[in-house]
Design a protein around this motif. Sequence first.
Motif, short mmCIF file in Angstrom:
data_model
loop_
_atom_site.label_atom_id
_atom_site.label_comp_id
_atom_site.label_asym_id
_atom_site.label_seq_id
_atom_site.Cartn_x
_atom_site.Cartn_y
_atom_site.Cartn_z
N GLY A 1 0.82 -1.19 0.00
CA GLY A 1 0.00 0.00 0.00
C GLY A 1 0.86 1.25 0.00
O GLY A 1 1.94 1.27 0.60
N LEU A 2 0.39 2.29 -0.69
CA LEU A 2 1.11 3.56 -0.78
C LEU A 2 2.57 3.35 -1.18
O LEU A 2 3.48 3.96 -0.61
CB LEU A 2 1.01 4.33 0.54
N ARG A 3 2.77 2.53 -2.18
CA ARG A 3 4.14 2.18 -2.57
C ARG A 3 4.94 3.38 -3.04
O ARG A 3 6.16 3.42 -2.91
CB ARG A 3 4.12 1.10 -3.65
N GLU A 4 4.24 4.38 -3.63
CA GLU A 4 4.95 5.55 -4.13
C GLU A 4 5.13 6.63 -3.07
O GLU A 4 5.68 7.69 -3.34
CB GLU A 4 4.23 6.13 -5.36
N ILE A 5 4.66 6.37 -1.83
CA ILE A 5 4.77 7.34 -0.74
C ILE A 5 5.59 6.74 0.40
O ILE A 5 5.07 6.54 1.52
CB ILE A 5 3.37 7.77 -0.23
N PRO A 6 6.86 6.43 0.18
CA PRO A 6 7.65 5.83 1.26
C PRO A 6 7.89 6.81 2.40
O PRO A 6 8.05 8.01 2.18
CB PRO A 6 8.96 5.45 0.56
N SER A 7 7.90 6.29 3.62
CA SER A 7 8.16 7.09 4.81
C SER A 7 9.42 6.56 5.47
O SER A 7 9.48 5.39 5.83
CB SER A 7 6.98 7.03 5.78
N GLY A 8 10.41 7.41 5.65
CA GLY A 8 11.66 6.99 6.27
C GLY A 8 12.12 7.98 7.32
O GLY A 8 11.40 8.93 7.69
N THR A 9 13.32 7.79 7.80
CA THR A 9 13.91 8.63 8.84
C THR A 9 14.78 9.71 8.21
O THR A 9 15.53 9.44 7.26
CB THR A 9 14.74 7.77 9.80
N VAL A 10 14.67 10.91 8.74
CA VAL A 10 15.51 12.03 8.30
C VAL A 10 16.42 12.42 9.47
O VAL A 10 15.96 12.54 10.61
CB VAL A 10 14.67 13.23 7.85
N HIS A 11 17.69 12.60 9.17
CA HIS A 11 18.69 12.97 10.19
C HIS A 11 19.08 14.44 10.03
O HIS A 11 19.23 14.94 8.91
CB HIS A 11 19.93 12.08 10.06
N PHE A 12 19.23 15.11 11.16
CA PHE A 12 19.57 16.53 11.18
C PHE A 12 20.85 16.72 12.00
O PHE A 12 20.91 16.31 13.16
CB PHE A 12 18.43 17.34 11.79
N ASP A 13 21.83 17.36 11.40
CA ASP A 13 23.13 17.58 12.06
C ASP A 13 23.45 19.06 11.99
O ASP A 13 23.98 19.57 11.01
CB ASP A 13 24.22 16.77 11.35
N GLY A 14 23.07 19.78 13.07
CA GLY A 14 23.34 21.21 13.13
C GLY A 14 22.58 22.01 12.09
O GLY A 14 23.13 22.96 11.51
N VAL A 15 21.32 21.68 11.87
CA VAL A 15 20.52 22.33 10.83
C VAL A 15 19.73 23.48 11.44
O VAL A 15 18.99 23.31 12.42
CB VAL A 15 19.55 21.31 10.18
N SER A 16 19.86 24.67 10.86
CA SER A 16 19.14 25.83 11.34
C SER A 16 17.66 25.71 11.00
O SER A 16 17.30 25.23 9.91
CB SER A 16 19.71 27.11 10.72
N ALA A 17 16.79 26.14 11.93
CA ALA A 17 15.34 26.05 11.72
C ALA A 17 14.66 27.28 12.28
O ALA A 17 15.15 27.92 13.22
CB ALA A 17 14.79 24.79 12.40
N VAL A 18 13.52 27.61 11.72
CA VAL A 18 12.75 28.80 12.12
C VAL A 18 11.58 28.35 12.98
O VAL A 18 10.81 27.48 12.59
CB VAL A 18 12.22 29.54 10.87
N PRO A 19 11.42 28.92 14.18
CA PRO A 19 10.28 28.52 15.03
C PRO A 19 8.94 28.89 14.40
O PRO A 19 8.79 29.95 13.80
CB PRO A 19 10.52 29.29 16.34
N VAL A 20 8.00 27.98 14.54
CA VAL A 20 6.64 28.18 14.03
C VAL A 20 5.72 28.14 15.25
O VAL A 20 5.38 27.08 15.75
CB VAL A 20 6.25 27.09 13.01
N GLY A 21 5.34 29.31 15.75
CA GLY A 21 4.61 29.36 17.01
C GLY A 21 5.57 29.12 18.16
O GLY A 21 6.76 28.83 17.97
N GLY A 22 5.08 29.22 19.37
CA GLY A 22 5.92 29.02 20.53
C GLY A 22 5.89 27.59 21.04
O GLY A 22 5.34 26.69 20.39
N ALA A 23 6.47 27.39 22.20
CA ALA A 23 6.48 26.06 22.81
C ALA A 23 5.05 25.59 23.04
O ALA A 23 4.23 26.31 23.62
CB ALA A 23 7.24 26.10 24.13
N GLY A 24 4.74 24.40 22.58
CA GLY A 24 3.42 23.82 22.77
C GLY A 24 2.36 24.31 21.81
O GLY A 24 1.26 23.74 21.74
N TRP A 25 2.66 25.37 21.04
CA TRP A 25 1.64 25.96 20.15
C TRP A 25 1.12 24.95 19.13
O TRP A 25 -0.09 24.90 18.88
CB TRP A 25 2.24 27.17 19.44
#
Length: 364
Positions: A187-211
């Motif tokens: 099922g959903l053979r064309e939509i594989p779900s795997g693990t993504v690794h992040f090593d020191g990647v900058s990110a922008v907060p979207v809402g606050g903690a718990g938002w």
Amino acid sequence: MKPEARAVRISSTPQRLGAMAPLLGAVDHAAGDVPALLELARDVGRTAPRSGEGGTARLWELLASVTAVDVAAGRVFEPHLDAVAILAQAGFQAGEEVPATGGAAVEPADGAWGVFAAEGPGLRLDATADGTGKYVLNGSKPWCSLAARLDGAVLTAHLADGGRAAFAVDLHAPGVSCETPQWTSRGLREIPSGTVHFDGVSAVPVGGAGWYFQRPGFAWGGMGVAACWFGGAVAVARDFSAALAAAADKGREPDQIALAHLGETDRIITSLAGYLARTAERIDAGELSGSGAWSEALRVRGTVAAAVERVQTVVAQNLGPGPLAFNEAYGKRMADLSLYIRQHHAMRDDAQLGALTLKGDRSW
């Protein structure tokens, strides 16, 4: 001859539903071609209605209709539209770029987006403030569908104080690596779900903690997924009706059991459409913007998931092994839908709803 792609009605007029015909034809043509489906999702994301803004039912009809054409297409559209809505809820304006996070800036309306909020044993993604208003991500995130094909994602990460928050991240940024998942599912053979690794990647907060989890849009988005499941069930019901009609044309009239199951299927589909229509009206009226929103999401998701499984069961029992073995479209739909509804956690979600019900979050 392949049947014409048809919209799924929740509450719209036939004229409004008919306006979706070009899109559904394009989805039908692009089925199985993930880059083409992502391009369509990007186009739709620029003008699609958003939950809570007066067009919730129309959004759910869009999601259901796309999924009725091809379940995997719905699985492409839904997270992109959800991500665009999340960014809007957090204050990013239409056409505004999410600031560069180590790579090129990503504009929600133009990039292909995902939403990665799942957790998994032995995996953890941490976000650490860098002193400039941004955060740095380190760790791993499981169940990241199509990550290698996306431009950006809204994802959740753990904070130093033990909470969790959402972040926008450029998936092309240095330090992002997407595992090639060992996706053996039929099922959903064309939509594989795997693990993504992040090593020191900058990110922008979207809402606050718990938002991310506290906003009413979290519940609304969960109900949007249920609208996709509903669309899949409508497609299976249409398969069933078409098969009975084709058999009758060849002189094999349906027996009472087949007719009873078709009648039950009709009751289920009609009841779900009415429930979704009423819930969409309540969202747009502001009735599901507080603490009761998640309880209603659990009701909607549980009701739709159980109904989907029932429709699949009665249709499979009546049509037997033939179409599962020899009808590619029907077999794929059944396999795709069976995996998709496992996003619902069955009795564990019911237990969560029961706990809220016991606290008085109910209408009866």
